[in-house]
Design an enzyme around this catalytic site. Structure first.
Site, PDB file in Angstrom:
ATOM      1  N   SER A   1       0.812  -1.223   0.000  1.00  0.00           N
ATOM      2  CA  SER A   1       0.000   0.000   0.000  1.00  0.00           C
ATOM      3  C   SER A   1       0.843   1.269   0.000  1.00  0.00           C
ATOM      4  O   SER A   1       0.367   2.337  -0.370  1.00  0.00           O
ATOM      5  CB  SER A   1      -0.942   0.006   1.220  1.00  0.00           C
ATOM      6  OG  SER A   1      -0.207  -0.086   2.430  1.00  0.00           O
TER       7      SER A   1
ATOM      8  N   LYS B   1      16.449  -7.597  10.837  1.00  0.00           N
ATOM      9  CA  LYS B   1      16.776  -7.570   9.401  1.00  0.00           C
ATOM     10  C   LYS B   1      17.966  -8.482   9.100  1.00  0.00           C
ATOM     11  O   LYS B   1      18.061  -9.068   8.023  1.00  0.00           O
ATOM     12  CB  LYS B   1      17.057  -6.132   8.953  1.00  0.00           C
ATOM     13  CG  LYS B   1      15.801  -5.260   8.923  1.00  0.00           C
ATOM     14  CD  LYS B   1      14.808  -5.780   7.883  1.00  0.00           C
ATOM     15  CE  LYS B   1      13.582  -4.923   7.733  1.00  0.00           C
ATOM     16  NZ  LYS B   1      12.644  -5.387   6.719  1.00  0.00           N
TER      17      LYS B   1
ATOM     18  N   SER C   1      15.247  -6.878   3.222  1.00  0.00           N
ATOM     19  CA  SER C   1      15.998  -6.735   4.476  1.00  0.00           C
ATOM     20  C   SER C   1      16.404  -5.272   4.601  1.00  0.00           C
ATOM     21  O   SER C   1      15.567  -4.379   4.405  1.00  0.00           O
ATOM     22  CB  SER C   1      17.186  -7.701   4.457  1.00  0.00           C
ATOM     23  OG  SER C   1      18.012  -7.513   5.561  1.00  0.00           O
TER      24      SER C   1
ATOM     25  N   TYR D   1      15.517  -3.659  15.339  1.00  0.00           N
ATOM     26  CA  TYR D   1      15.281  -3.598  13.890  1.00  0.00           C
ATOM     27  C   TYR D   1      16.487  -4.175  13.145  1.00  0.00           C
ATOM     28  O   TYR D   1      16.341  -5.027  12.261  1.00  0.00           O
ATOM     29  CB  TYR D   1      15.022  -2.146  13.468  1.00  0.00           C
ATOM     30  CG  TYR D   1      14.781  -1.982  11.998  1.00  0.00           C
ATOM     31  CD1 TYR D   1      13.591  -2.403  11.412  1.00  0.00           C
ATOM     32  CD2 TYR D   1      15.765  -1.432  11.174  1.00  0.00           C
ATOM     33  CE1 TYR D   1      13.378  -2.274  10.047  1.00  0.00           C
ATOM     34  CE2 TYR D   1      15.554  -1.298   9.812  1.00  0.00           C
ATOM     35  CZ  TYR D   1      14.363  -1.715   9.247  1.00  0.00           C
ATOM     36  OH  TYR D   1      14.160  -1.584   7.906  1.00  0.00           O
TER      37      TYR D   1
HETATM   38  N1  LIG Z   1      12.431   3.307   4.248  1.00  0.00           N
HETATM   39  C1  LIG Z   1      13.662   2.901   4.530  1.00  0.00           C
HETATM   40  O1  LIG Z   1      14.602   3.725   4.729  1.00  0.00           O
HETATM   41  C2  LIG Z   1      13.966   1.422   4.581  1.00  0.00           C
HETATM   42  C3  LIG Z   1      15.311   1.041   4.636  1.00  0.00           C
HETATM   43  C4  LIG Z   1      15.607  -0.313   4.690  1.00  0.00           C
HETATM   44  C5  LIG Z   1      14.609  -1.266   4.658  1.00  0.00           C
HETATM   45  N2  LIG Z   1      13.318  -0.863   4.594  1.00  0.00           N
HETATM   46  C6  LIG Z   1      12.281  -1.917   4.593  1.00  0.00           C
HETATM   47  O2  LIG Z   1      11.460  -1.764   3.461  1.00  0.00           O
HETATM   48  C7  LIG Z   1      10.186  -2.375   3.711  1.00  0.00           C
HETATM   49  C8  LIG Z   1       9.079  -1.434   3.265  1.00  0.00           C
HETATM   50  O3  LIG Z   1       9.108  -0.281   4.086  1.00  0.00           O
HETATM   51  P1  LIG Z   1       8.804   1.182   3.534  1.00  0.00           P
HETATM   52  O4  LIG Z   1      10.031   1.981   3.741  1.00  0.00           O
HETATM   53  O5  LIG Z   1       8.203   1.132   2.184  1.00  0.00           O
HETATM   54  O6  LIG Z   1       7.754   1.662   4.653  1.00  0.00           O
HETATM   55  P2  LIG Z   1       6.200   2.074   4.549  1.00  0.00           P
HETATM   56  O7  LIG Z   1       6.008   3.135   3.528  1.00  0.00           O
HETATM   57  O8  LIG Z   1       5.791   2.355   5.959  1.00  0.00           O
HETATM   58  O9  LIG Z   1       5.495   0.739   4.032  1.00  0.00           O
HETATM   59  C9  LIG Z   1       5.325  -0.366   4.868  1.00  0.00           C
HETATM   60  C10 LIG Z   1       4.297  -1.275   4.239  1.00  0.00           C
HETATM   61  O10 LIG Z   1       4.152  -2.445   5.056  1.00  0.00           O
HETATM   62  C11 LIG Z   1       2.758  -2.684   5.287  1.00  0.00           C
HETATM   63  N3  LIG Z   1       2.617  -3.399   6.557  1.00  0.00           N
HETATM   64  C12 LIG Z   1       3.077  -3.068   7.791  1.00  0.00           C
HETATM   65  N4  LIG Z   1       2.723  -3.990   8.690  1.00  0.00           N
HETATM   66  C13 LIG Z   1       2.014  -4.942   8.017  1.00  0.00           C
HETATM   67  C14 LIG Z   1       1.370  -6.151   8.389  1.00  0.00           C
HETATM   68  N5  LIG Z   1       1.374  -6.587   9.668  1.00  0.00           N
HETATM   69  N6  LIG Z   1       0.754  -6.872   7.431  1.00  0.00           N
HETATM   70  C15 LIG Z   1       0.738  -6.457   6.149  1.00  0.00           C
HETATM   71  N7  LIG Z   1       1.311  -5.322   5.730  1.00  0.00           N
HETATM   72  C16 LIG Z   1       1.943  -4.568   6.661  1.00  0.00           C
HETATM   73  C17 LIG Z   1       2.152  -1.269   5.300  1.00  0.00           C
HETATM   74  O11 LIG Z   1       0.760  -1.300   4.954  1.00  0.00           O
HETATM   75  P3  LIG Z   1      -0.433  -1.304   6.039  1.00  0.00           P
HETATM   76  O12 LIG Z   1      -0.052  -0.317   7.100  1.00  0.00           O
HETATM   77  O13 LIG Z   1      -1.636  -0.929   5.231  1.00  0.00           O
HETATM   78  O14 LIG Z   1      -0.518  -2.708   6.546  1.00  0.00           O
HETATM   79  C18 LIG Z   1       2.908  -0.629   4.150  1.00  0.00           C
HETATM   80  O15 LIG Z   1       2.343  -0.967   2.910  1.00  0.00           O
HETATM   81  C19 LIG Z   1      10.160  -2.689   5.214  1.00  0.00           C
HETATM   82  O16 LIG Z   1      10.388  -4.068   5.405  1.00  0.00           O
HETATM   83  C20 LIG Z   1      11.321  -1.875   5.769  1.00  0.00           C
HETATM   84  O17 LIG Z   1      11.868  -2.456   6.928  1.00  0.00           O
HETATM   85  C21 LIG Z   1      12.959   0.454   4.559  1.00  0.00           C
END
Ligand SMILES: NC(=O)c1ccc[n+]([C@@H]2O[C@H](COP(=O)([O-])OP(=O)(O)OC[C@H]3O[C@@H](n4cnc5c(N)ncnc54)[C@H](OP(=O)(O)O)[C@@H]3O)[C@@H](O)[C@H]2O)c1
Length: 276
Positions: free
Chosen positions: A14, A156, A138, A152
């Site tokens: 989403s 990861k 990750s 966290y």
């Molecule tokens: N942003 C960064 O700097 C960064 C860096 C390294 C890794 N990551 C990783 O990238 C991935 C995506 O994160 P993002 O940065 O895109 O953050 P985001 O914009 O907050 O997106 C997180 C997504 O996960 C969904 N989600 C959370 N809990 C859930 C659950 N229990 N069941 C199903 N869906 C769930 C949320 O949708 P709903 O709330 O609608 O469920 C949302 O679509 C994560 O695993 C994060 O750890 C991010």
């Protein structure tokens, strides 16, 4: 696998990295079932032809039944499932001493067991087909220990190791695995971050350092890469005949990952300490 990847299940579709990835994959011709608790279409602009290939699904990675139902629906509607992208996640911040077990377990539940449950829901289909691709999202934080986001980082790291071990277990069934390690990326992740309850107490001995460190990390995230960078990296892997086992998008983060292996731990920790 000779046939191209067509049908994809993606969790966390989403928002942020998942939403960008869903749009990029659908534009390349793939049909993407984009799962999230909200169950909405991926945020951002979709063209009319995207919408026919972007199917929002309500699921919670902490609830195995919703994952099973999503996989059953895909197989019923498409007759196959070619790839799964375990991307759903969130972060908690707080000093280790001030994180209670429940808070730590909640982090582990979504980011680690959530991915495990997603993979377990897909594996029977992949094995029966004799092909399938598993991508986990990750983080560079798996390689670099981050203070005040230790759980966290640890989770990861566990997900990365699990993906590598899994690649060995499922190779005989024609299944490939890959873990993507994003660096700072501008998404809803920053706003969704939870602080442990005790860490919000201004009297805490950790409060000032934690606030300064996590504040810097949050600014870095908000000045970070566009989530499309991850989406394009994932698309490249899905189009490759043989996926790489780990992928760190962008040269600077790749270099950070390499240095974390080459340099002595003490030096790595000293540099991280200077940064945060
Ligand atoms: N942003 C960064 O700097 C960064 C860096 C390294 C890794 N990551 C990783 O990238 C991935 C995506 O994160 P993002 O940065 O895109 O953050 P985001 O914009 O907050 O997106 C997180 C997504 O996960 C969904 N989600 C959370 N809990 C859930 C659950 N229990 N069941 C199903 N869906 C769930 C949320 O949708 P709903 O709330 O609608 O469920 C949302 O679509 C994560 O695993 C994060 O750890 C991010």
């Amino acid at each position: 696998m000779k046939a191209p990847v067509q049908i994809v299940l993606l969790t966390g579709g989403s928002s942020g990295i998942g939403a960008a990835t869903a749009r990029i994959l659908s534009r390349s011709g793939m049909t993407v079932y984009a799962g999230s608790r909200r169950g909405t279409l991926p945020e951002g602009n979709q063209g009319p032809e995207d919408i026919s290939r972007l199917i929002p699904v309500r699921l919670d990675v902490n609830d195995a039944e919703t994952l099973k139902a999503a996989v059953e629906r895909i197989v019923r509607e498409q007759g196959r499932l070619d790839a799964v992208i375990c991307n759903a996640g969130n972060g908690i911040a707080g000093a280790i001493e001030e994180t209670d077990e429940q808070e730590a377990r909640a982090q582990m539940e979504t980011c680690f067991f959530g991915a495990v449950k997603t993979i377990q829901a897909c594996l029977p289909v992949f094995r029966t087909q004799g092909h399938g691709r598993i991508i986990t999202v990750s983080s560079v934080a798996a390689l670099i220990p981050i203070p005040y986001q230790a759980f966290y980082s640890a989770v990861k790291s566990a997900l990365l190791t699990l993906t590598e071990a899994l690649s060995l277990e499922v190779k005989p069934f024609g299944i490939q695995c890959c873990s993507i390690l994003p660096g700072d990326t501008k998404t809803g992740f920053t706003n969704a971050r939870k602080y442990t309850e005790a860490s919000q107490d201004k009297e805490s001995p950790y409060y000032e350092r934690m606030s300064a460190s996590v504040g810097k990390m949050e600014r870095d995230e908000q000045h970070g890469m566009a989530p499309e960078v991850m989406g394009r990296a994932i698309l490249r892997q899905l189009k490759k005949r043989r996926m790489s086992v780990t992928v760190t998008p962008r040269i600077d983060y790749r270099l950070i990952g390499l240095l974390s292996h080459w340099l002595p731990d003490r030096l790595v920790l000293w540099i991280v300490g200077l940064l945060y």
